[in-house]
Design an enzyme around this catalytic site. Structure first.
Site, mmCIF file in Angstrom:
data_model
loop_
_atom_site.group_PDB
_atom_site.id
_atom_site.type_symbol
_atom_site.label_atom_id
_atom_site.label_comp_id
_atom_site.label_asym_id
_atom_site.label_seq_id
_atom_site.Cartn_x
_atom_site.Cartn_y
_atom_site.Cartn_z
ATOM 1 C CE LYS A 173 -3.650 4.761 0.596
ATOM 2 N NZ LYS A 173 -2.145 4.685 0.763
ATOM 3 C CG ASP A 221 -1.905 1.087 1.143
ATOM 4 O OD1 ASP A 221 -3.281 1.008 0.700
ATOM 5 O OD2 ASP A 221 -1.240 2.125 1.739
HETATM 6 P P1 NDP Z 1 0.875 1.614 11.834
HETATM 7 O O1 NDP Z 1 -0.275 1.734 13.044
HETATM 8 O O2 NDP Z 1 1.378 0.542 10.899
HETATM 9 O O3 NDP Z 1 2.398 1.986 12.781
HETATM 10 C C1 NDP Z 1 3.354 2.082 12.359
HETATM 11 C C2 NDP Z 1 4.756 2.499 13.600
HETATM 12 O O4 NDP Z 1 4.491 1.172 14.353
HETATM 13 C C3 NDP Z 1 5.811 2.721 13.035
HETATM 14 O O5 NDP Z 1 6.440 3.738 14.069
HETATM 15 C C4 NDP Z 1 6.649 1.268 13.379
HETATM 16 O O6 NDP Z 1 7.862 1.651 13.574
HETATM 17 C C5 NDP Z 1 5.795 0.776 14.390
HETATM 18 N N1 NDP Z 1 5.896 -0.720 14.393
HETATM 19 C C6 NDP Z 1 5.681 -1.550 13.396
HETATM 20 N N2 NDP Z 1 5.700 -2.919 13.649
HETATM 21 C C7 NDP Z 1 5.663 -2.856 15.002
HETATM 22 C C8 NDP Z 1 5.920 -3.745 16.068
HETATM 23 N N3 NDP Z 1 5.830 -5.026 15.520
HETATM 24 N N4 NDP Z 1 6.346 -3.577 17.132
HETATM 25 C C9 NDP Z 1 6.418 -2.364 17.560
HETATM 26 N N5 NDP Z 1 6.208 -1.121 16.744
HETATM 27 C C10 NDP Z 1 5.947 -1.529 15.442
HETATM 28 O O7 NDP Z 1 0.956 3.041 10.999
HETATM 29 P P2 NDP Z 1 0.717 3.591 9.597
HETATM 30 O O8 NDP Z 1 0.577 5.069 9.642
HETATM 31 O O9 NDP Z 1 2.138 3.374 8.877
HETATM 32 O O10 NDP Z 1 -0.386 2.812 8.967
HETATM 33 C C11 NDP Z 1 -0.220 1.731 8.009
HETATM 34 C C12 NDP Z 1 -0.226 1.990 6.626
HETATM 35 O O11 NDP Z 1 -1.484 2.677 6.346
HETATM 36 C C13 NDP Z 1 0.661 3.237 6.229
HETATM 37 O O12 NDP Z 1 1.775 2.697 5.928
HETATM 38 C C14 NDP Z 1 -0.048 3.464 4.836
HETATM 39 O O13 NDP Z 1 0.240 2.577 3.951
HETATM 40 C C15 NDP Z 1 -1.623 3.537 5.377
HETATM 41 N N6 NDP Z 1 -1.980 4.923 5.737
HETATM 42 C C16 NDP Z 1 -2.883 5.416 4.983
HETATM 43 C C17 NDP Z 1 -3.537 6.725 5.329
HETATM 44 C C18 NDP Z 1 -4.365 7.303 4.575
HETATM 45 O O14 NDP Z 1 -4.889 8.433 4.824
HETATM 46 N N7 NDP Z 1 -5.228 6.496 3.552
HETATM 47 C C19 NDP Z 1 -2.819 7.402 6.593
HETATM 48 C C20 NDP Z 1 -1.790 6.785 7.153
HETATM 49 C C21 NDP Z 1 -1.444 5.357 6.753
HETATM 50 P P3 NDP Z 1 9.185 0.990 12.575
HETATM 51 O O15 NDP Z 1 9.022 1.431 11.454
HETATM 52 O O16 NDP Z 1 10.324 1.374 13.451
HETATM 53 O O17 NDP Z 1 9.171 -0.542 12.961
#
Ligand code: NDP
Length: 279
Positions: A79, A49
């Site tokens: 998107k 995504d």
């Molecule tokens: P998430 O809820 O996926 O959280 C990501 C955060 O969690 C990062 O800081 C990451 O840190 C941490 N993390 C990931 N895995 C773990 C784990 N196993 N244990 C502890 N911490 C963890 O947030 P996102 O905002 O990235 O949402 C996911 C996806 O949704 C996005 O990447 C995007 O594709 C989509 N999205 C869409 C939006 C929209 O408006 N349509 C808005 C926001 C997101 P680290 O990288 O250091 O592991």
């Protein structure tokens, strides 16, 4: 088209299937995207995504090309950004995204935000219908749409969105939007599934207790909750170990009581922007 993957698939209202677990690349550094998406593909993810505004479609495309994985085995979403809403600009924007991704078509193209002050989302939706008819995307959907936005595109066009991608995690379950969407055959994609690290979701005692009962991490329990709720989910991580951890959720199941305990955590707490405020 059915992708062969151990991940469960859901069927969209246009008959196509989508892997329920994918990999999100919001805030993945463009300079590191190729390596990180390569890690994700090696871990087993086949659903990526991205979005034009993330600035990393080229890195995603390079990783896909280098992987040697057949296009039929991949599910790629991008998107339409807010500044590109409107008929002509939407047609131009998908072509730019496809050039950057190095693909002839994506599997899913979404309107990123309704941007109510612009009031162009219905026009953009009609353009997405044309983009789909031209074969540049297999399915079309929306993101951050509230019930009134969904009603407007459903009544104003010939296509019910295949998905609505919204902020959703146990502390912000958005039951009203989810129930409305599902009653119209719209699948729910959960963004910020782990609370984006901005909410102490992964430290809540109910989730921690379930994690230790299963010998899993709290993140794995939350991802499992999404899958069993019926959400499509694509946690983001830039860390190889966590990328693998988030995919390793197919060998255990939460009981009804455990699901209930996590359902009780809904506090109506948004960590991201309200859709009315993004324009
Ligand atoms: P998430 O809820 O996926 O959280 C990501 C955060 O969690 C990062 O800081 C990451 O840190 C941490 N993390 C990931 N895995 C773990 C784990 N196993 N244990 C502890 N911490 C963890 O947030 P996102 O905002 O990235 O949402 C996911 C996806 O949704 C996005 O990447 C995007 O594709 C989509 N999205 C869409 C939006 C929209 O408006 N349509 C808005 C926001 C997101 P680290 O990288 O250091 O592991």
């Amino acid at each position: 088209m059915t992708i062969s993957t151990p991940v469960p698939t859901l069927t969209l209202n246009d008959g196509h299937t989508i892997p329920q677990l994918g990999f999100g690349v919001f805030k993945v550094d463009p300079a590191e995207t190729e390596r990180i998406v390569t890690d994700a593909l090696e871990a087993g993810y086949r659903h990526i995504d991205t979005a034009a505004i993330y600035g990393n479609e080229e890195g995603v495309g390079r990783a896909l090309a280098a992987s040697g994985i057949s296009r039929d085995e991949l599910f790629i979403t991008t998107k339409l950004w807010n500044a590109d809403q409107g008929t002509e600009s939407a047609h131009a924007a998908i072509k730019t995204s496809l050039d950057k991704l190095g693909l002839e078509s994506v599997n899913l193209y979404l309107i990123h935000w309704p941007t109510p002050q612009q009031d162009r989302y219905l026009e953009s939706w009609l353009a997405l219908e044309e983009i789909k008819a031209a074969g540049l995307t297999t399915s079309i959907g929306v993101s951050n749409f509230q019930i009134e936005n969904l009603e407007r595109v459903i009544t104003g066009s010939n296509t019910v969105p295949a998905v609505n991608q919204i902020e959703l995690h146990p502390a912000f379950a958005q039951k009203d939007v989810s129930e409305f969407a599902r009653s119209h055959g719209i699948q729910i994609e959960a963004w910020g599934p782990l609370g984006q690290g901005k909410y102490n979701l992964l430290e809540l005692p109910e989730i921690a207790a379930t994690a230790s009962a299963h010998g899993k991490s709290t993140a794995q329990v939350v991802i499992r909750w999404h899958l069993q709720t019926g959400n499509i989910v694509f946690p983001k991580s830039s860390n190889t170990a966590r990328i693998r951890e988030n995919f390793d959720v197919l060998d255990f199941e939460l009981s009804a009581d455990e699901m209930d305990a996590i359902n009780s955590l809904d506090a109506g707490k948004r960590v991201g922007s309200h859709p009315d405020d993004v324009n």
